[in-house]
Design an enzyme around this catalytic site. Structure first.
Site, PDB file in Angstrom:
ATOM      1  N   GLU A  43      46.239  35.778  44.563  1.00 53.10           N
ATOM      2  CA  GLU A  43      46.329  36.549  45.804  1.00 53.10           C
ATOM      3  C   GLU A  43      47.089  35.810  46.891  1.00 53.10           C
ATOM      4  O   GLU A  43      47.850  36.418  47.649  1.00 53.10           O
ATOM      5  CB  GLU A  43      44.929  36.927  46.296  1.00 53.10           C
ATOM      6  CG  GLU A  43      44.181  37.893  45.368  1.00 53.10           C
ATOM      7  CD  GLU A  43      44.915  39.210  45.175  1.00 53.10           C
ATOM      8  OE1 GLU A  43      45.790  39.551  45.998  1.00 53.10           O
ATOM      9  OE2 GLU A  43      44.626  39.896  44.180  1.00 53.10           O
ATOM     10  N   TYR A 126      42.846  41.323  53.850  1.00 52.44           N
ATOM     11  CA  TYR A 126      43.246  41.792  52.528  1.00 52.44           C
ATOM     12  C   TYR A 126      42.764  40.864  51.419  1.00 52.44           C
ATOM     13  O   TYR A 126      42.152  41.293  50.431  1.00 52.44           O
ATOM     14  CB  TYR A 126      44.773  41.967  52.416  1.00 52.44           C
ATOM     15  CG  TYR A 126      45.174  42.015  50.969  1.00 52.44           C
ATOM     16  CD1 TYR A 126      44.955  43.168  50.229  1.00 52.44           C
ATOM     17  CD2 TYR A 126      45.633  40.880  50.303  1.00 52.44           C
ATOM     18  CE1 TYR A 126      45.217  43.208  48.870  1.00 52.44           C
ATOM     19  CE2 TYR A 126      45.893  40.902  48.957  1.00 52.44           C
ATOM     20  CZ  TYR A 126      45.690  42.064  48.242  1.00 52.44           C
ATOM     21  OH  TYR A 126      45.924  42.093  46.900  1.00 52.44           O
ATOM     22  N   ASP A 144      46.506  46.866  50.768  1.00 52.63           N
ATOM     23  CA  ASP A 144      47.741  46.097  50.854  1.00 52.63           C
ATOM     24  C   ASP A 144      48.887  47.055  51.154  1.00 52.63           C
ATOM     25  O   ASP A 144      48.669  48.231  51.409  1.00 52.63           O
ATOM     26  CB  ASP A 144      47.991  45.333  49.554  1.00 52.63           C
ATOM     27  CG  ASP A 144      48.449  46.260  48.451  1.00 52.63           C
ATOM     28  OD1 ASP A 144      48.080  47.462  48.494  1.00 52.63           O
ATOM     29  OD2 ASP A 144      49.174  45.825  47.552  1.00 52.63           O
TER      30      ASP A 144
END
Length: 298
Positions: A43, A126, A144
């Site tokens: 991520e 996020y 996102d």
DNA sequence: AATGCGGGGGC
DNA sequence: GCCCCAGCATT
């Protein structure tokens, strides 16, 4: 909300999730043997860097530093070199700081609450939501750039979302997220994947879209982007960022501290170069020795 | 709400 | 050339 709207939301969710079951990419951070740490690393790397460029870097990274404790102990110079050309190298610094914090505050285990994740360096709204969903299978609202675009089209009926994320978008995404943990996590992955593969920014593949028949943007005749022309793309050539990038590339390549005279050959404007170097030092991406030579931090 | 922050690929 | 890419931190 009317019954009709509720039904439509259910159809959107089920359509997208069923499509995902058949069409999901086989990405390594989705493999059954993935770890929460591997998910977290993915991520961070995927923050503004496309999947195709992240995948090989992620594999090498996890092989070298399979746990937070491994990364925490690594020389920062090695970390920045392994980050390579993924861009935004401050993310690499944050990721190592994050590893250290996980070791110190959480016994080396990636935390599983939103507040604890958000308290870690480099992890925002996020990323915390993504780790909860994809590492731990917990319900979270994952929004996102892909999800924003999917919701803008399917629900709001616009070509693209507004330049900045709004409270209304968050509320819509929250309302659309299923109640159950597993269902919410599945929806998060599926809605992101649809945006990445089908509901793309340019030339969306509506013919392959499982919810084209439910799409508000299509129903409205696919009107053009209302913000077109006002989305000023960030300049690159001649900017401080480009200068910083040049310097960082040289420092990554060098095996010895680099003299400033050598760095001067990398950039045409000495004042801008000085500014760029000062910024890198300020950010902790570079250090100066007694002889005024530059090197990556150890 | 607006900026700064990398780098590469698609068109 | 322009635009986009699984954003975050700071102001």
């Amino acid at each position: 909300m009317t019954v009709r709207e509720a039904t439509r939301r259910t159809e959107v969710r089920s359509g997208v999730v069923r499509w995902f079951d058949d069409s999901a990419r086989d990405l390594p951070w989705r493999a059954p043997d993935r770890t929460p740490w591997g998910v977290l690393v993915s991520e961070i790397m995927l923050q503004q860097t496309p999947v195709v460029r992240v995948e090989p870097a992620w594999r090498a990274w996890l092989e070298q530093w399979p746990t937070p404790a491994d990364l925490a102990q690594a020389p920062t110079a090695d970390v920045l070199r392994a980050w390579g050309r993924l861009g935004y190298p401050r993310r690499a610094l944050r990721l190592q700081e994050c590893a250290k914090a996980i070791v110190e505050r959480h016994d080396g285990v990636v935390p599983r609450t939103d507040a604890q994740l958000r308290a870690l360096p480099g992890i925002g709204e996020y990323t915390a939501a993504a780790v909860l969903a994809f590492a731990y299978g917990k319900r979270s609202v994952v929004v996102d750039t892909n999800v924003r675009r999917v919701l803008a089209r399917v629900v709001a009926g616009t070509a693209l979302p507004a330049p900045s994320y709004t409270a209304a978008e968050r509320a819509l995404a929250t309302a659309l997220t299923p109640d159950g943990d597993a269902e919410a996590a599945r929806w998060a992955a599926a809605s992101m994947e649809l945006g990445a593969l089908v509901c793309t920014a340019k030339a969306p593949k509506c013919g392959a879209c499982p919810v084209a028949g439910l799409c508000a943007w299509r129903s409205a005749g696919s009107p053009p982007d209302a913000h077109a022309g006002r989305r000023r793309t960030q300049a690159w050539a001649g900017t401080d960022r480009q200068a910083r990038g040049r310097v960082m590339a040289e420092l990554r390549r060098a095996t010895e501290p680099v003299d400033r005279a050598l760095l001067a050959r990398l950039w045409h404007d000495p004042r801008q170069l000085d500014r760029a170097i000062a910024g890198l030092v300020e950010d902790g991406l570079a250090e100066q020795d007694d002889a005024n030579r530059l090197h990556l931090p150890n």
